[in-house]
Scaffold this motif. Structure first.
Motif, mmCIF file in Angstrom:
data_model
loop_
_atom_site.group_PDB
_atom_site.id
_atom_site.type_symbol
_atom_site.label_atom_id
_atom_site.label_comp_id
_atom_site.label_asym_id
_atom_site.label_seq_id
_atom_site.Cartn_x
_atom_site.Cartn_y
_atom_site.Cartn_z
ATOM 1 N N LEU A 90 0.823 -1.205 0.000
ATOM 2 C CA LEU A 90 0.000 0.000 0.000
ATOM 3 C C LEU A 90 0.860 1.259 0.000
ATOM 4 O O LEU A 90 0.507 2.257 -0.640
ATOM 5 C CB LEU A 90 -0.939 0.002 1.204
ATOM 6 N N LEU A 94 0.506 3.894 -2.932
ATOM 7 C CA LEU A 94 0.198 5.286 -2.624
ATOM 8 C C LEU A 94 1.219 6.214 -3.255
ATOM 9 O O LEU A 94 0.877 7.289 -3.757
ATOM 10 C CB LEU A 94 0.164 5.486 -1.104
ATOM 11 N N ALA A 148 -8.676 2.714 -4.617
ATOM 12 C CA ALA A 148 -9.784 2.239 -3.782
ATOM 13 C C ALA A 148 -9.939 0.725 -3.899
ATOM 14 O O ALA A 148 -10.156 0.023 -2.898
ATOM 15 C CB ALA A 148 -11.075 2.949 -4.178
ATOM 16 N N ASP A 150 -7.536 -1.351 -4.708
ATOM 17 C CA ASP A 150 -6.370 -1.914 -4.022
ATOM 18 C C ASP A 150 -6.628 -2.022 -2.517
ATOM 19 O O ASP A 150 -6.277 -3.025 -1.885
ATOM 20 C CB ASP A 150 -5.143 -1.040 -4.265
ATOM 21 N N LEU A 151 -7.220 -0.978 -1.947
ATOM 22 C CA LEU A 151 -7.528 -0.988 -0.516
ATOM 23 C C LEU A 151 -8.502 -2.109 -0.177
ATOM 24 O O LEU A 151 -8.341 -2.792 0.847
ATOM 25 C CB LEU A 151 -8.119 0.360 -0.097
ATOM 26 N N CYS A 154 -6.649 -5.458 -0.255
ATOM 27 C CA CYS A 154 -5.757 -5.597 0.898
ATOM 28 C C CYS A 154 -6.545 -5.836 2.184
ATOM 29 O O CYS A 154 -6.110 -6.594 3.057
ATOM 30 C CB CYS A 154 -4.874 -4.354 1.030
ATOM 31 N N ALA A 155 -7.710 -5.201 2.307
ATOM 32 C CA ALA A 155 -8.561 -5.450 3.468
ATOM 33 C C ALA A 155 -9.015 -6.900 3.493
ATOM 34 O O ALA A 155 -9.063 -7.538 4.559
ATOM 35 C CB ALA A 155 -9.761 -4.509 3.441
#
Length: 376
Positions: A90, A94, A148, A150-151, A154-155
């Protein structure tokens, strides 16, 4: 990642970003603000064929280019997260998405608005600086949505645990899965298209790019996570040729039907009482068109990557940078050749070719700088 897989996917990325540029050129001939304020008035010099063709042209290209970008992006995510870990991944994302986003929004996009005021017929020419739409995302919406997604992935990894392993025993999706997903997502696109107030509000906001693409968000999310799933089972390398070719033919049939429809309505605008119904029909068939073209491009480039070789793959490596900077290049090209009185068809073709070559070439030169190469 094998050299073979990297090569053909990079080649596809180069083609897709070139088509993104091709999609944006005709916007300068339309109504409204044109392309970043550069508007080429051609109403008196073109007939219904020009208008109808470019209406279809933009629909056809838009039906699969962004879906392909999200599909390929998702394909590399699981392996990268597994290799780097969630936190490091991340941070890297980023940095690689955030820096181009800020540079693109604050420097490139704002510079474009000021530059476009110098062009003839610019709707921004008479506006005071305080009324110009500064600090808007426009084409950079893709970076926002991609991060978004990607997040979300990863979550999911944090909750489930990192269990990445390639399992080729899982078969590729069959016709029933393709059909169900296309019907469901097509229906969602129609529902999202009806939210006109939301998209109008976004168009007038700093997130204006989402106002133009937001109705496709469920399709983009599906393809991003389908790409993630494909990475676990090497689906790209195991496509069913018979199914891909069959669906591709269906996609081309739909595209040609829409070509005939748009040209007919262009010459006979009074044939349809409620044009909104045609918009909904087009949105519904977006996934049906995309499935065939996406899968066929993957299949074709796998089998023909040696035909174009390393040069197209190198262009694919430079495609991210070309995507970020092409807006600036296109404004410059349109201002240089768009108002010298040549045929609108030649303007469109020339602007597409010149912008594509310069964008990819400049991105390649910028990547020779080590600090820039870390980002692009």
């Amino acid at each position: 990642m094998t050299v073979k897989r990297s090569l053909y996917l990079d080649q596809i990325k180069a083609v897709v970003v070139a088509l993104v540029i091709a999609l944006h050129v005709p916007i300068a001939f339309g109504g409204g603000i044109g392309w970043f304020g550069v508007r080429i008035p051609v109403e008196e010099s073109v007939g219904p064929f020009f208008k109808g063709f470019f209406t279809w042209y933009m629909y056809a290209i838009n039906s699969f280019i962004m879906p392909m970008m999200f599909l390929i992006s998702g394909y590399f995510v699981p392996r990268s997260v597994h290799k780097k870990g969630v936190v490091h991944y991340l941070k890297d994302r980023l940095f690689r998405l955030g820096v181009p986003f800020l540079v693109g929004m604050l420097l490139i996009n704002n510079s474009l608005l000021l530059l476009s005021r110098l062009s003839p017929a610019s709707p921004f020419a008479k506006l005071p600086l305080s009324d110009l739409p500064f600090n808007t995302v426009i084409v950079l919406w893709f970076l926002v949505v991609l991060f978004a997604f990607d997040l979300l992935y990863c979550a999911w990894v944090v909750l489930r645990g990192d269990q990445y392993a390639v399992d080729t025993s899982v078969s590729t999706p069959r016709m029933r899965s393709w059909l169900i997903s296309a019907v469901v997502l097509g229906s969602l696109e129609v529902v999202m298209t009806t939210q006109t107030e939301l998209w109008s509000a976004l168009v007038k906001s700093p997130l204006n790019g989402l106002g133009a693409q937001g109705m496709h968000i469920f399709t983009y999310a599906f393809l991003f996570f389908a790409g993630c799933k494909a990475s676990f089972h090497r689906w790209f390398e195991r496509l069913d040729t018979h199914l891909v070719v069959k669906w591709f033919r269906f996609s081309m049939f739909l595209i040609l039907c829409f070509l005939g429809l748009t040209l007919t309505l262009s010459f006979n605008p009074g044939l349809v009482d409620k044009p909104a119904k045609l918009v909904f029909l087009g949105k519904f068939f977006h996934p049906f068109i995309a499935w065939g073209i996406l899968s066929y491009l993957i299949l074709w480039f796998q089998r023909n990557e040696d035909r174009f070789g390393q040069w197209l793959a190198t262009a694919g490596v430079n495609s991210y940078g070309a995507y970020v900077i092409h807006s600036l290049i296109l404004v410059g090209v349109l201002m240089a050749i768009g108002f010298i009185g040549i045929n609108p068809w030649l303007i469109a073709i020339s602007a597409t070719v010149v912008t594509t070559i310069v964008s990819f070439g400049l991105a390649g030169q910028l990547r020779r700088i080590p600090a820039v190469a870390r980002v692009l």
